[in-house]
Design an enzyme around this catalytic site. Structure first.
Site, PDB file in Angstrom:
ATOM      1  N   GLY A 182       0.839  -1.185   0.000  1.00 40.24           N
ATOM      2  CA  GLY A 182       0.000   0.000   0.000  1.00 40.24           C
ATOM      3  C   GLY A 182       0.877   1.239   0.000  1.00 40.24           C
ATOM      4  O   GLY A 182       2.099   1.161  -0.133  1.00 40.24           O
ATOM      5  N   PHE A 241       1.677   5.584   5.108  1.00 42.04           N
ATOM      6  CA  PHE A 241       0.646   5.901   6.097  1.00 42.04           C
ATOM      7  C   PHE A 241      -0.607   5.023   5.978  1.00 42.04           C
ATOM      8  O   PHE A 241      -1.656   5.377   6.487  1.00 42.04           O
ATOM      9  CB  PHE A 241       0.261   7.390   6.052  1.00 42.04           C
ATOM     10  CG  PHE A 241       1.441   8.306   6.032  1.00 42.04           C
ATOM     11  CD1 PHE A 241       2.251   8.448   7.146  1.00 42.04           C
ATOM     12  CD2 PHE A 241       1.769   9.011   4.885  1.00 42.04           C
ATOM     13  CE1 PHE A 241       3.364   9.279   7.121  1.00 42.04           C
ATOM     14  CE2 PHE A 241       2.878   9.847   4.854  1.00 42.04           C
ATOM     15  CZ  PHE A 241       3.677   9.988   5.974  1.00 42.04           C
ATOM     16  N   GLU A 298       9.882  -2.900   4.440  1.00 44.19           N
ATOM     17  CA  GLU A 298      10.399  -2.020   3.386  1.00 44.19           C
ATOM     18  C   GLU A 298      11.087  -2.811   2.272  1.00 44.19           C
ATOM     19  O   GLU A 298      12.185  -2.491   1.829  1.00 44.19           O
ATOM     20  CB  GLU A 298      11.358  -0.969   3.973  1.00 44.19           C
ATOM     21  CG  GLU A 298      10.750  -0.095   5.052  1.00 44.19           C
ATOM     22  CD  GLU A 298       9.660   0.864   4.565  1.00 44.19           C
ATOM     23  OE1 GLU A 298       9.361   0.904   3.350  1.00 44.19           O
ATOM     24  OE2 GLU A 298       9.103   1.575   5.418  1.00 44.19           O
ATOM     25  N   GLN A 325      10.715  -2.912  -0.820  1.00 45.79           N
ATOM     26  CA  GLN A 325      11.019  -2.198  -2.061  1.00 45.79           C
ATOM     27  C   GLN A 325      12.460  -1.701  -2.096  1.00 45.79           C
ATOM     28  O   GLN A 325      12.995  -1.430  -3.157  1.00 45.79           O
ATOM     29  CB  GLN A 325      10.044  -1.032  -2.280  1.00 45.79           C
ATOM     30  CG  GLN A 325      10.265   0.178  -1.398  1.00 45.79           C
ATOM     31  CD  GLN A 325       9.642   0.054  -0.021  1.00 45.79           C
ATOM     32  OE1 GLN A 325       8.978  -0.922   0.295  1.00 45.79           O
ATOM     33  NE2 GLN A 325       9.843   1.067   0.813  1.00 45.79           N
ATOM     34  N   CYS A 329      -9.118  15.119   0.405  1.00 47.40           N
ATOM     35  CA  CYS A 329     -10.568  14.944   0.227  1.00 47.40           C
ATOM     36  C   CYS A 329     -11.201  13.922   1.173  1.00 47.40           C
ATOM     37  O   CYS A 329     -12.422  13.834   1.238  1.00 47.40           O
ATOM     38  CB  CYS A 329     -10.875  14.571  -1.217  1.00 47.40           C
ATOM     39  SG  CYS A 329     -10.342  12.896  -1.659  1.00 47.40           S
ATOM     40  N   LEU A 339      14.008   8.838   1.677  1.00 47.98           N
ATOM     41  CA  LEU A 339      13.412   8.505   2.963  1.00 47.98           C
ATOM     42  C   LEU A 339      12.790   9.751   3.561  1.00 47.98           C
ATOM     43  O   LEU A 339      13.364  10.827   3.516  1.00 47.98           O
ATOM     44  CB  LEU A 339      14.465   7.943   3.921  1.00 47.98           C
ATOM     45  CG  LEU A 339      15.060   6.594   3.531  1.00 47.98           C
ATOM     46  CD1 LEU A 339      16.151   6.195   4.505  1.00 47.98           C
ATOM     47  CD2 LEU A 339      13.998   5.522   3.460  1.00 47.98           C
ATOM     48  N   CYS A 346      -5.501  10.317  -2.682  1.00 47.47           N
ATOM     49  CA  CYS A 346      -6.235   9.446  -3.620  1.00 47.47           C
ATOM     50  C   CYS A 346      -5.701   9.714  -5.033  1.00 47.47           C
ATOM     51  O   CYS A 346      -4.906  10.620  -5.246  1.00 47.47           O
ATOM     52  CB  CYS A 346      -7.735   9.740  -3.538  1.00 47.47           C
ATOM     53  SG  CYS A 346      -8.197  11.349  -4.215  1.00 47.47           S
TER      54      CYS A 346
END
Length: 188
Positions: A20, A23, A93, A95, A152, A171, A181
């Protein structure tokens, strides 16, 4: 480098990927699963990239300050040396790890180890990040988490970078990134 798997007749390994935006609670979910594994008296080893020193040198720490002890490493192959006789391997982490992280996870799962990996699926430009697409492809279970868009209030799956730096790896925390979004991430 490929390490020959040890396929066990009784122990069954698998790969779980938690992904995801920033946060969204990826690290929080990783820590939750690893703590539950320890409650079940399973032997757990946790790894994070050595370059990630945002909150702590050795602990994996969520944005909510929940933490669990880990081993910082520079190379994914090191996991083979440090994860001996374990039931569960946690990796935060993902990635940021080298190209071999996918092979490492696959080999561990073939050895009967439960592998739980957390990482950003997209970079700040909305493109696939590091080895995460490959990890998602081989995962047995995938959990995609969403943050809340700060503009939003809708579900956010983008890590919007608030600075002008354009390197893929930067970082940062709330001063550098915010969840947005799709629509708000692409606003001018």
């Amino acid at each position: 480098m490929f390490i020959e798997p040890i396929i066990s007749g009784e122990k069954r390994g698998w790969i779980e990927v938690i992904c995801g935006s920033m946060f969204s609670g990826k690290t929080e979910e990783l820590i939750r699963r690893l703590k539950r594994a320890r409650i079940a008296n399973l032997k757990v080893e946790i790894f994070k990239p050595a370059l990630d020193t945002r909150y702590d040198e050795t602990q994996v720490v969520s944005h909510d300050a929940n933490a669990i002890q880990s081993t910082p490493i520079d190379n994914s192959q090191t996991i083979f040396l440090l994860a001996q006789d374990v039931d569960v391997v946690g990796i935060d982490e993902a990635q940021f790890f080298d190209n071999e992280i996918t092979t490492v996870c696959e080999t561990l799962a073939l050895r009967g180890i439960r592998v739980i990996v957390a990482g950003l699926d997209m970079d700040y430009t909305g493109r696939p990040f590091g080895q995460m697409p490959d990890l998602l492809a081989i995962a047995d279970f995938i959990t995609k988490l969403h943050a809340i868009c700060v503009k939003c209030g809708n579900l956010a799956n983008f890590s919007f970078r608030k600075t002008a730096q354009d390197s893929q790896v930067l970082l940062g925390e709330k001063e550098t990134y915010e969840p947005r979004c799709r629509i708000c991430a692409h606003e001018k």
